[in-house]
Scaffold this motif. Structure first.
Motif, short mmCIF file in Angstrom:
data_model
loop_
_atom_site.label_atom_id
_atom_site.label_comp_id
_atom_site.label_asym_id
_atom_site.label_seq_id
_atom_site.Cartn_x
_atom_site.Cartn_y
_atom_site.Cartn_z
N ASP A 106 20.68 -2.36 -14.61
CA ASP A 106 21.53 -2.83 -13.50
C ASP A 106 22.91 -3.21 -14.02
O ASP A 106 23.92 -3.00 -13.36
CB ASP A 106 20.89 -4.05 -12.83
N VAL A 127 18.96 3.33 -6.06
CA VAL A 127 18.00 2.22 -6.19
C VAL A 127 16.64 2.72 -5.67
O VAL A 127 16.59 3.70 -4.92
CB VAL A 127 18.46 0.98 -5.38
N VAL A 143 14.39 -3.84 -4.76
CA VAL A 143 15.56 -3.07 -4.33
C VAL A 143 16.75 -4.02 -4.07
O VAL A 143 17.89 -3.72 -4.40
CB VAL A 143 15.19 -2.23 -3.08
N GLN A 146 18.36 -4.78 -7.34
CA GLN A 146 19.16 -3.65 -7.83
C GLN A 146 20.50 -3.55 -7.08
O GLN A 146 21.53 -3.29 -7.68
CB GLN A 146 18.39 -2.34 -7.66
N TYR A 166 18.88 5.22 -1.50
CA TYR A 166 17.55 4.61 -1.64
C TYR A 166 16.55 5.72 -1.94
O TYR A 166 16.31 6.59 -1.09
CB TYR A 166 17.13 3.84 -0.38
#
Ligand code: PEP
Length: 251
Positions: A106, A127, A143, A146, A166
């Motif tokens: 990250d 992510v 998520v 992230q 996503y």
């Protein structure tokens, strides 16, 4: 209204000449740029040919990664300045394959997102949770972490321009697609996180793609969802006809 963005991720496929021929063949068939943003994410070595072939056509060209420094002793790396110099406008950052196989974190994604803005490139930030995390009901929290870490320190104006992809890891290249409701729930959660972290304006402006075994047969249903603004597509973007159909679905 958020303009749909359909990106084909070629991963480590095609020789440079084949990539250029692909673009020469599809570029006149793509819908107008006002309706949909089409992007091809290609290996570094393809990029100069592709940016040349894309000039004056409604298709953007993306790198699949980059370093965050402009230059220096980073053998084997490619810098944002080098990409911008050959007219690359987008960069995919934090794809799960890079996180899993090449140690992307990250924190490094966040450094790269900031570097992309320093060079006026649009970051496509990936992510998504693993199957184990989904089964343990950790999808939302993972998520969320992230997204917050990847976009940390951005101004509101920058955050609005980010594209988030996503991509549940269990759906990438497996033929298993999240149902459109499952995908939309996570995208809606991401939008809520953006609202809480930045503002309602950011959450309304930012585009969120779904990725994971998207193909012409399922893209319409995915795009009909309220919080899905496009798709990041691997396998089904490798064939010309299929790529054109995917982009048309966004128009
Ligand atoms: C991807 O490469 O980001 C991806 C989603 O691949 P596929 O469409 O093949 O699942």
């Amino acid at each position: 209204m958020r303009k749909p963005i359909i990106a084909g991720n070629w991963k480590m496929n095609k020789l440079a000449g084949d990539g250029a021929r692909f673009l020469l063949n599809v570029r006149e068939q793509l819908p107008e740029a006002e309706k949909v943003e089409a992007v091809v994410c290609a290996p570094y070595i393809h990029l100069p040919l592709l940016t040349e072939a894309a000039r004056d056509f409604p298709v953007g060209i993306a790198a699949q990664n980059m370093h965050f420094e402009d230059s220096g002793a980073f053998t084997g790396e490619v810098s944002p300045e080098m990409l911008k110099d050959i007219l690359v406008d987008y960069v995919v950052l934090g794809h799960s394959e890079r996180r899993e196989m090449f140690g992307e974190t990250d924190e490094s994604v966040n450094q790269k997102v900031k570097a992309a803005f320093n060079h006026e490139m649009t970051p496509i930030v990936c992510v998504g949770e693993s199957l184990e995390q989904r089964e343990n009901n950790e999808t939302f929290t993972f998520v969320e972490k992230q997204v917050k870490a990847g976009l940390a320190g951005l101004t509101e104006e920058q955050a609005k321009q980010v594209v988030i992809a996503y991509e549940p890891i269990w759906a990438i290249g497996t033929g298993k697609t999240a149902t459109s409701e499952e995908a939309n729930d996570v995208c809606a959660h991401i939008r809520q996180v953006l609202k809480d972290t930045f503002s309602e304006d950011v959450s309304e402006a930012i585009r969120i793609q779904y990725g994971g075994s998207v193909k012409p047969a399922n893209i319409d249903e995915l795009l009909s969802q309220s919080d899905i603004d496009g798709a990041l597509v691997g396998g089904a973007s490798l064939e010309e006809d299929s790529f054109v159909k995917l982009v048309e679905a966004g128009a």
